[in-house]
Motif scaffolding. Structure first.
Motif, PDB file in Angstrom:
ATOM      1  N   LEU A 101       0.831  -1.203   0.000  1.00 44.20           N
ATOM      2  CA  LEU A 101       0.000   0.000   0.000  1.00 44.20           C
ATOM      3  C   LEU A 101       0.864   1.251   0.000  1.00 44.20           C
ATOM      4  O   LEU A 101       1.761   1.402   0.817  1.00 44.20           O
ATOM      5  CB  LEU A 101      -0.915   0.005   1.237  1.00 44.20           C
ATOM      6  N   GLN A 102       0.584   2.181  -0.929  1.00 48.22           N
ATOM      7  CA  GLN A 102       1.422   3.359  -1.118  1.00 48.22           C
ATOM      8  C   GLN A 102       0.847   4.630  -0.513  1.00 48.22           C
ATOM      9  O   GLN A 102       1.580   5.581  -0.251  1.00 48.22           O
ATOM     10  CB  GLN A 102       1.681   3.568  -2.619  1.00 48.22           C
ATOM     11  N   LYS A 103      -0.449   4.670  -0.301  1.00 44.88           N
ATOM     12  CA  LYS A 103      -1.021   5.884   0.274  1.00 44.88           C
ATOM     13  C   LYS A 103      -2.307   5.573   1.024  1.00 44.88           C
ATOM     14  O   LYS A 103      -3.028   4.634   0.683  1.00 44.88           O
ATOM     15  CB  LYS A 103      -1.271   6.929  -0.813  1.00 44.88           C
ATOM     16  N   ILE A 104      -2.564   6.380   2.027  1.00 45.15           N
ATOM     17  CA  ILE A 104      -3.826   6.301   2.754  1.00 45.15           C
ATOM     18  C   ILE A 104      -4.843   7.086   1.942  1.00 45.15           C
ATOM     19  O   ILE A 104      -4.623   8.265   1.652  1.00 45.15           O
ATOM     20  CB  ILE A 104      -3.678   6.896   4.162  1.00 45.15           C
ATOM     21  N   PRO A 105      -5.946   6.488   1.542  1.00 48.16           N
ATOM     22  CA  PRO A 105      -6.903   7.197   0.679  1.00 48.16           C
ATOM     23  C   PRO A 105      -7.550   8.384   1.385  1.00 48.16           C
ATOM     24  O   PRO A 105      -7.746   8.367   2.602  1.00 48.16           O
ATOM     25  CB  PRO A 105      -7.938   6.112   0.350  1.00 48.16           C
ATOM     26  N   HIS A 106      -7.880   9.410   0.604  1.00 54.03           N
ATOM     27  CA  HIS A 106      -8.521  10.593   1.163  1.00 54.03           C
ATOM     28  C   HIS A 106      -9.892  10.281   1.734  1.00 54.03           C
ATOM     29  O   HIS A 106     -10.374  10.987   2.631  1.00 54.03           O
ATOM     30  CB  HIS A 106      -8.620  11.687   0.101  1.00 54.03           C
ATOM     31  N   PHE A 107     -10.532   9.222   1.227  1.00 54.76           N
ATOM     32  CA  PHE A 107     -11.851   8.880   1.744  1.00 54.76           C
ATOM     33  C   PHE A 107     -11.782   8.211   3.116  1.00 54.76           C
ATOM     34  O   PHE A 107     -12.786   7.721   3.630  1.00 54.76           O
ATOM     35  CB  PHE A 107     -12.638   8.013   0.750  1.00 54.76           C
ATOM     36  N   ILE A 108     -10.590   8.204   3.721  1.00 46.76           N
ATOM     37  CA  ILE A 108     -10.461   7.682   5.078  1.00 46.76           C
ATOM     38  C   ILE A 108     -11.389   8.430   6.030  1.00 46.76           C
ATOM     39  O   ILE A 108     -11.833   7.892   7.045  1.00 46.76           O
ATOM     40  CB  ILE A 108      -8.985   7.790   5.552  1.00 46.76           C
ATOM     41  N   SER A 109     -11.701   9.681   5.692  1.00 47.73           N
ATOM     42  CA  SER A 109     -12.576  10.500   6.540  1.00 47.73           C
ATOM     43  C   SER A 109     -13.990   9.933   6.622  1.00 47.73           C
ATOM     44  O   SER A 109     -14.765  10.327   7.504  1.00 47.73           O
ATOM     45  CB  SER A 109     -12.622  11.937   6.028  1.00 47.73           C
ATOM     46  N   SER A 110     -14.347   9.010   5.713  1.00 50.32           N
ATOM     47  CA  SER A 110     -15.681   8.402   5.739  1.00 50.32           C
ATOM     48  C   SER A 110     -15.808   7.352   6.837  1.00 50.32           C
ATOM     49  O   SER A 110     -16.924   6.940   7.173  1.00 50.32           O
ATOM     50  CB  SER A 110     -15.993   7.750   4.384  1.00 50.32           C
ATOM     51  N   PHE A 111     -14.667   6.934   7.401  1.00 51.75           N
ATOM     52  CA  PHE A 111     -14.671   5.856   8.395  1.00 51.75           C
ATOM     53  C   PHE A 111     -14.681   6.447   9.809  1.00 51.75           C
ATOM     54  O   PHE A 111     -13.716   6.340  10.559  1.00 51.75           O
ATOM     55  CB  PHE A 111     -13.469   4.941   8.173  1.00 51.75           C
ATOM     56  N   GLN A 112     -15.803   7.054  10.155  1.00 50.39           N
ATOM     57  CA  GLN A 112     -15.914   7.742  11.435  1.00 50.39           C
ATOM     58  C   GLN A 112     -15.979   6.796  12.632  1.00 50.39           C
ATOM     59  O   GLN A 112     -15.835   7.230  13.771  1.00 50.39           O
ATOM     60  CB  GLN A 112     -17.144   8.652  11.430  1.00 50.39           C
ATOM     61  N   ASN A 113     -16.187   5.499  12.387  1.00 51.01           N
ATOM     62  CA  ASN A 113     -16.209   4.522  13.478  1.00 51.01           C
ATOM     63  C   ASN A 113     -14.845   3.884  13.717  1.00 51.01           C
ATOM     64  O   ASN A 113     -14.708   3.021  14.587  1.00 51.01           O
ATOM     65  CB  ASN A 113     -17.227   3.410  13.177  1.00 51.01           C
ATOM     66  N   LEU A 114     -13.845   4.314  12.966  1.00 53.26           N
ATOM     67  CA  LEU A 114     -12.541   3.676  13.033  1.00 53.26           C
ATOM     68  C   LEU A 114     -11.862   3.928  14.383  1.00 53.26           C
ATOM     69  O   LEU A 114     -11.718   5.065  14.825  1.00 53.26           O
ATOM     70  CB  LEU A 114     -11.653   4.205  11.898  1.00 53.26           C
ATOM     71  N   LEU A 115     -11.436   2.825  15.021  1.00 56.78           N
ATOM     72  CA  LEU A 115     -10.739   2.891  16.305  1.00 56.78           C
ATOM     73  C   LEU A 115      -9.255   2.581  16.154  1.00 56.78           C
ATOM     74  O   LEU A 115      -8.425   3.145  16.868  1.00 56.78           O
ATOM     75  CB  LEU A 115     -11.367   1.903  17.301  1.00 56.78           C
ATOM     76  N   VAL A 116      -8.930   1.671  15.238  1.00 59.00           N
ATOM     77  CA  VAL A 116      -7.542   1.265  15.021  1.00 59.00           C
ATOM     78  C   VAL A 116      -7.237   1.311  13.529  1.00 59.00           C
ATOM     79  O   VAL A 116      -7.963   0.721  12.725  1.00 59.00           O
ATOM     80  CB  VAL A 116      -7.278  -0.164  15.558  1.00 59.00           C
ATOM     81  N   LEU A 117      -6.152   2.011  13.173  1.00 59.23           N
ATOM     82  CA  LEU A 117      -5.675   2.055  11.793  1.00 59.23           C
ATOM     83  C   LEU A 117      -4.243   1.535  11.789  1.00 59.23           C
ATOM     84  O   LEU A 117      -3.303   2.240  12.126  1.00 59.23           O
ATOM     85  CB  LEU A 117      -5.733   3.486  11.254  1.00 59.23           C
ATOM     86  N   ASP A 118      -4.099   0.261  11.453  1.00 58.67           N
ATOM     87  CA  ASP A 118      -2.787  -0.395  11.479  1.00 58.67           C
ATOM     88  C   ASP A 118      -2.371  -0.709  10.044  1.00 58.67           C
ATOM     89  O   ASP A 118      -2.874  -1.648   9.427  1.00 58.67           O
ATOM     90  CB  ASP A 118      -2.862  -1.680  12.312  1.00 58.67           C
ATOM     91  N   LEU A 119      -1.431   0.098   9.532  1.00 53.99           N
ATOM     92  CA  LEU A 119      -0.925  -0.077   8.168  1.00 53.99           C
ATOM     93  C   LEU A 119       0.568  -0.369   8.195  1.00 53.99           C
ATOM     94  O   LEU A 119       1.309   0.007   7.287  1.00 53.99           O
ATOM     95  CB  LEU A 119      -1.207   1.186   7.342  1.00 53.99           C
ATOM     96  N   SER A 120       1.033  -1.042   9.219  1.00 54.50           N
ATOM     97  CA  SER A 120       2.461  -1.334   9.379  1.00 54.50           C
ATOM     98  C   SER A 120       2.982  -2.193   8.229  1.00 54.50           C
ATOM     99  O   SER A 120       2.267  -3.009   7.663  1.00 54.50           O
ATOM    100  CB  SER A 120       2.695  -2.074  10.699  1.00 54.50           C
ATOM    101  N   ARG A 121       4.250  -1.966   7.899  1.00 59.83           N
ATOM    102  CA  ARG A 121       4.971  -2.777   6.897  1.00 59.83           C
ATOM    103  C   ARG A 121       4.328  -2.689   5.510  1.00 59.83           C
ATOM    104  O   ARG A 121       3.929  -3.686   4.917  1.00 59.83           O
ATOM    105  CB  ARG A 121       5.102  -4.227   7.361  1.00 59.83           C
ATOM    106  N   ASN A 122       4.211  -1.474   5.027  1.00 60.78           N
ATOM    107  CA  ASN A 122       3.750  -1.226   3.669  1.00 60.78           C
ATOM    108  C   ASN A 122       4.693  -0.219   3.003  1.00 60.78           C
ATOM    109  O   ASN A 122       5.863  -0.147   3.372  1.00 60.78           O
ATOM    110  CB  ASN A 122       2.305  -0.717   3.696  1.00 60.78           C
ATOM    111  N   GLY A 123       4.190   0.544   2.061  1.00 56.78           N
ATOM    112  CA  GLY A 123       5.012   1.548   1.388  1.00 56.78           C
ATOM    113  C   GLY A 123       4.391   2.929   1.458  1.00 56.78           C
ATOM    114  O   GLY A 123       4.592   3.756   0.569  1.00 56.78           O
ATOM    115  N   VAL A 124       3.633   3.197   2.523  1.00 59.15           N
ATOM    116  CA  VAL A 124       2.914   4.465   2.670  1.00 59.15           C
ATOM    117  C   VAL A 124       3.910   5.619   2.764  1.00 59.15           C
ATOM    118  O   VAL A 124       4.846   5.581   3.572  1.00 59.15           O
ATOM    119  CB  VAL A 124       2.016   4.446   3.917  1.00 59.15           C
ATOM    120  N   THR A 125       3.723   6.643   1.950  1.00 62.01           N
ATOM    121  CA  THR A 125       4.654   7.774   1.905  1.00 62.01           C
ATOM    122  C   THR A 125       4.126   9.026   2.588  1.00 62.01           C
ATOM    123  O   THR A 125       4.910   9.929   2.892  1.00 62.01           O
ATOM    124  CB  THR A 125       5.005   8.126   0.448  1.00 62.01           C
TER     125      THR A 125
END
Length: 336
Positions: A101-125
């Motif tokens: 995974l290279q980027k966190i999508p802008h639509f992340i704001s739609s996930f208002q119930n999100l408690l944990v965002l674990d994107l470890s060991r990817n290619g997020v810049t």
């Protein structure tokens, strides 16, 4: 009169042909329009079916654990997350690892119930500013990525308790506004390129656990609420004079630095159970005495543990340092 009739007939015939030609052109234009619309409709239809197929695939990755709805993706190719993912906005936890995974999508704001965002060991810049709208987010785990910049908007995640940004290499600063994260108690900034402890970190009101090992630190600060502090593999030459005020400190790891001495007042840090001074160019050569009797429940590596945890070593070093200081003072008084 005959000439007038002939002229009128020619005009009528010409007008008739122009009408037919225009009608034929219009029919062709209409045909092209219908063809174009049909093609677009076809392409739209294909896109809809593709989204449905991807969404069905994502739904298969949903799990429920401890009452939480979790999206778990591991060891698959997801360099970009599809827009149809917003249809799963009820998800409370993302566990996405080793997907490229290279980027966190802008639509992340739609996930208002999100408690944990674990994107470890990817290619997020990068972390998008939209992250700041996740006011219920408790854990943001982005270790082992390529993040080089943390946006000010992250301070909007007012419920954040745990932030991990280890091993992003080029990361060397944090925005001052992060001091607003009043619930943040766990922060991992290890294996990056920090040359000093960011001011916002020193000012975090609830911080208890901090790892800044593997950076380029030349000094550290007194943070009185810390329970655990990891500073291994830095460039520390001395510890702050007020370190003894860190009375809650339970674990202090200082291995592989450039420390020349141990502050005598550390002797009074009664809650400090584990401390590690290994691989520092300390001035005094102090060796722990061997134990005469070994208890049955002691492991073979007890001596290694004594050195690694280092509290006994630290106390002995301070006593030896004080003894030598007194000896030098007495010698000076005698010579006078």
């Amino acid at each position: 009169m005959v000439g007038l009739v002939a002229c009128g007939s020619v005009s009528s015939i010409k007008a008739l042909w122009e009408t037919r030609i225009n009608k034929i052109k219009q029919e062709k234009e209409d045909q092209r329009s219908r063809t174009a619309r049909g093609g677009a409709t076809g392409r739209l239809g294909v896109g809809v079916w593709e989204d449905r197929a991807v969404l069905a695939r994502l739904k298969q990755k949903l799990q429920t654990e401890d009452g939480r709805l979790i999206l778990r993706l591991e060891h698959e190719d997801w360099k970009v997350l599809p827009g149809c993912l917003v249809q799963l906005s009820q998800v409370q936890e993302w566990q996405i690892h080793r997907t490229g995974l290279q980027k966190i999508p802008h639509f992340i704001s739609s996930f208002q119930n999100l408690l944990v965002l674990d994107l470890s060991r990817n290619g997020v810049t990068e972390i998008p500013p939209q992250i700041g709208s996740l006011t219920r987010l408790r854990e943001l785990l982005l270790s082992y990525n390529r993040v080089g910049f943390v946006p000010v908007e992250l301070s909007g995640c007012e419920s954040l308790e745990r932030l991990e940004l280890a091993m992003n290499r080029d990361l060397n600063q944090l925005p001052d506004q992060l001091m607003r994260l009043k619930n943040l108690h766990h922060l991992d900034l290890s294996m990056n390129d920090f040359t000093c402890v960011p001011d916002c970190v020193v000012s975090l009101p609830a911080l208890e656990w901090l790892d800044m090992g593997g950076n380029q630190l030349e000094e550290t600060h007194v943070m009185e609420k810390l329970h655990t502090l990891w500073l291994q593999r830095n460039r520390l030459e001395r510890l702050p004079d007020g370190i003894s005020r860190m009375t809650r400190l339970d674990t202090l790891v200082l291995s592989s630095n450039q420390l020349r001495d141990i502050p005598p007042l550390m002797e009074d840090m009664s809650n400090l159970r584990f401390v590690n001074f290994r691989d520092n160019p300390l001035t005094l050569d102090v060796t722990l005495p061997c134990r005469a009797v070994k208890h049955e429940d002691e492991e073979d590596d007890e001596e290694d543990d004594r050195e690694m945890f280092g509290r006994e070593f630290m106390l002995m070093y301070i006593r030896e340092s004080r003894k030598r200081a007194y000896a030098m003072l007495n010698m000076h008084c005698v010579n006078r």
